[in-house]
Design an enzyme around this catalytic site. Structure first.
Site, mmCIF file in Angstrom:
data_model
loop_
_atom_site.group_PDB
_atom_site.id
_atom_site.type_symbol
_atom_site.label_atom_id
_atom_site.label_comp_id
_atom_site.label_asym_id
_atom_site.label_seq_id
_atom_site.Cartn_x
_atom_site.Cartn_y
_atom_site.Cartn_z
ATOM 1 C CB SER A 175 56.380 81.056 43.872
ATOM 2 O OG SER A 175 55.961 79.731 44.031
ATOM 3 C CB CYS B 294 48.236 66.969 27.332
ATOM 4 S SG CYS B 294 47.479 66.374 28.838
ATOM 5 C CE LYS C 160 39.874 68.887 31.234
ATOM 6 N NZ LYS C 160 41.159 68.791 31.918
ATOM 7 C CG HIS D 62 49.324 61.889 27.439
ATOM 8 N ND1 HIS D 62 50.053 61.657 28.586
ATOM 9 C CD2 HIS D 62 48.517 62.950 27.717
ATOM 10 C CE1 HIS D 62 49.710 62.539 29.504
ATOM 11 N NE2 HIS D 62 48.788 63.345 29.006
ATOM 12 C CB THR E 200 55.101 68.800 29.239
ATOM 13 O OG1 THR E 200 56.293 68.120 28.864
ATOM 14 C CG2 THR E 200 54.458 68.121 30.439
HETATM 15 N N1 LIG Z 1 51.077 68.780 32.806
HETATM 16 C C1 LIG Z 1 50.614 68.634 31.553
HETATM 17 O O1 LIG Z 1 51.004 67.718 30.792
HETATM 18 C C2 LIG Z 1 49.580 69.595 31.022
HETATM 19 C C3 LIG Z 1 49.241 69.494 29.677
HETATM 20 C C4 LIG Z 1 48.283 70.359 29.140
HETATM 21 C C5 LIG Z 1 47.697 71.305 29.947
HETATM 22 N N2 LIG Z 1 48.029 71.393 31.267
HETATM 23 C C6 LIG Z 1 47.396 72.454 32.062
HETATM 24 O O2 LIG Z 1 48.407 73.446 32.283
HETATM 25 C C7 LIG Z 1 48.213 74.078 33.565
HETATM 26 C C8 LIG Z 1 49.472 73.873 34.410
HETATM 27 O O3 LIG Z 1 49.652 72.478 34.618
HETATM 28 P P1 LIG Z 1 50.900 71.904 35.409
HETATM 29 O O4 LIG Z 1 50.871 70.453 35.160
HETATM 30 O O5 LIG Z 1 52.131 72.674 35.084
HETATM 31 O O6 LIG Z 1 50.475 72.238 36.938
HETATM 32 P P2 LIG Z 1 51.384 72.429 38.223
HETATM 33 O O7 LIG Z 1 52.679 71.705 38.082
HETATM 34 O O8 LIG Z 1 50.518 72.099 39.391
HETATM 35 O O9 LIG Z 1 51.705 74.028 38.247
HETATM 36 C C9 LIG Z 1 50.705 74.961 38.546
HETATM 37 C C10 LIG Z 1 51.265 76.387 38.502
HETATM 38 O O10 LIG Z 1 50.206 77.312 38.818
HETATM 39 C C11 LIG Z 1 50.628 78.173 39.879
HETATM 40 N N3 LIG Z 1 49.477 78.534 40.708
HETATM 41 C C12 LIG Z 1 48.673 77.691 41.406
HETATM 42 N N4 LIG Z 1 47.707 78.405 42.045
HETATM 43 C C13 LIG Z 1 47.917 79.700 41.742
HETATM 44 C C14 LIG Z 1 47.274 80.919 42.125
HETATM 45 N N5 LIG Z 1 46.207 80.938 42.921
HETATM 46 N N6 LIG Z 1 47.771 82.086 41.640
HETATM 47 C C15 LIG Z 1 48.862 82.089 40.816
HETATM 48 N N7 LIG Z 1 49.518 80.957 40.447
HETATM 49 C C16 LIG Z 1 49.050 79.790 40.900
HETATM 50 C C17 LIG Z 1 51.663 77.375 40.656
HETATM 51 O O11 LIG Z 1 52.496 78.268 41.389
HETATM 52 P P3 LIG Z 1 53.221 77.829 42.779
HETATM 53 O O12 LIG Z 1 54.366 76.915 42.403
HETATM 54 O O13 LIG Z 1 53.680 79.126 43.338
HETATM 55 O O14 LIG Z 1 52.180 77.132 43.614
HETATM 56 C C18 LIG Z 1 52.386 76.669 39.503
HETATM 57 O O15 LIG Z 1 53.315 77.568 38.920
HETATM 58 C C19 LIG Z 1 46.961 73.416 34.166
HETATM 59 O O16 LIG Z 1 45.851 74.220 33.879
HETATM 60 C C20 LIG Z 1 46.888 72.068 33.435
HETATM 61 O O17 LIG Z 1 45.591 71.545 33.403
HETATM 62 C C21 LIG Z 1 48.964 70.574 31.813
#
Ligand SMILES: NC(=O)c1ccc[n+]([C@@H]2O[C@H](COP(=O)([O-])OP(=O)(O)OC[C@H]3O[C@@H](n4cnc5c(N)ncnc54)[C@H](OP(=O)(O)O)[C@@H]3O)[C@@H](O)[C@H]2O)c1
Length: 353
Positions: A41, A149, A205, A242, A328
């Protein structure tokens, strides 16, 4: 630019990253100065790199920002991390070493003894852990963590009951939305019309994080709360929210009426209650027999309140109930913004406009 405090978002293109962009778009204290993501990106305009899934328009100014690589420095004293856990560890450490306060949603540092794992209404006093963290690690900045979460909703709802009665045992079963797995997340052919009785790593967790959050702050760190937690986690075909069914055992018998009165009376400390993202009340009680429901109750407190219902006696433990949290918002971006607000209100970062 205004006199607001500039902030940057790591992982800004993902599910949680987009929620940060939405919540920060008209924040009274903060202004998004940079968005960063993976090399796939970086270098592109955010509006082109992101597959925008929020139900509000992507703000034009942010759409025009060029996505940065996740390397320090980025503008502002606060960096929000919505990075995939596979990438988060060293990147977040590099930003903290460089002087940023990193508020992370990734799991990597949550259980580090010197990293505060925060739900501001429950354990804002754990914030002081960052003083030792900065000293021991020789960092100019620090890492502060948001819980997982499912843990966020569970612990916000149970914190007042633990404070009042002392919890001994928790038995919890989750029904977790697909947005909890990020984007594109769970394949539709796996989840539509189905339930998947496993969410990788989530049960451990919930068991560890809840004990740390409700633990006691001692001079040497946090002594975890000594209750037992048994968690079952399930992925269901719901977009956001959730739902959790919970049975709780206390040190003494607690009636449903006592629990309801305690939850209704619960308020955050004045410092936390005054933060722009804090909901009033933090815990909403809904005693209608078929509530809470994700589709009807998720946006209470702008997604920051947890809704508790069906509080009744449990023939095995003392009480059972149903709770709903926004994964989220309360479980990720919204609470991370609230933690950053706490840093400002506590005088550790900049000055509020
Ligand atoms: N979804 C939830 O409800 C939730 C709740 C609590 C915690 N979390 C945690 O929050 C974090 C994000 O979750 P998400 O659901 O938003 O995941 P996601 O939709 O898969 O987004 C992941 C993000 O990380 C970036 N990324 C991936 N690999 C990378 C790298 N090597 N270097 C730099 N950036 C990288 C991606 O960029 P690109 O688009 O460029 O690939 C994207 O912006 C995770 O650790 C997850 O466990 C999520």
């Amino acid at each position: 630019m205004t006199s607001k405090i500039p902030v940057s978002i790591l992982g800004a293109t993902g599910t949680v990253g987009q929620k940060f962009v939405r919540l920060l778009a008209d924040h009274p204290w903060f202004e998004v100065a940079a968005v960063a993501a993976s090399s796939a990106s970086a270098g592109r305009a955010y509006g082109e790199a992101v597959r925008w899934r929020e139900q509000t328009e992507l703000p034009e100014r942010i759409a025009g920002l060029t996505v940065q690589p996740c390397t320090p420095p980025l503008p502002g004293p606060i960096v929000f991390s919505a990075l995939d856990a596979d990438a988060a560890g060293p990147i977040e450490q590099a930003f903290a070493r460089d002087g940023a306060f990193v508020v992370t949603n990734a799991r990597n540092h949550r259980m580090d003894p010197d990293v505060p794992l925060l739900i501001p209404e429950a354990n804002a006093d754990h914030l002081v852990l960052i003083d030792g963290q900065r000293q021991h690690r020789g960092w100019k900045g620090a890492i502060l963590a948001n819980p997982n979460c499912s843990t966020a909703g569970l612990v916000l709802a149970l914190a007042p009951l633990h404070q009042a009665f002392g919890i001994e045992k928790i038995f919890v079963s989750t029904m977790q939305a697909v947005s909890g797995a990020g984007y594109p997340g769970v394949p539709s052919l796996d989840i539509v019309g189905n339930v998947i009785p496993h969410v990788g790593g989530e049960e451990e967790k919930m068991e560890g994080e809840s004990r740390k959050i409700l633990g006691r702050l001692d001079p040497d760190g946090v002594t975890p709360a000594d209750f037992l937690v048994s968690a079952h986690t399930n992925r269901v075909a719901v977009v956001d929210g959730h739902l959790e069914t919970v049975s709780v055992g206390f040190r003494r018998r607690v009636s449903p009426d006592e629990a309801i009165a305690t939850l209704r009376a619960f308020r955050a400390s004045p410092c936390v209650a005054d933060l722009p993202s804090s909901p009033t009340p933090p815990v909403e009680i809904d005693l209608r027999s078929d509530r809470p429901q994700p589709r009807l109750d998720l946006e209470r407190g702008r997604g920051m309140a947890v809704t508790v219902g069906r509080i009744r006696p449990c023939p095995i433990l003392d009480l059972r109930m149903v709770l709903l949290g926004h994964n989220t918002v309360r479980g990720a971006a919204g609470q991370a913004v609230q933690i950053a607000e706490l840093l400002v209100a506590d005088g550790r970062v900049g000055a509020r406009p």
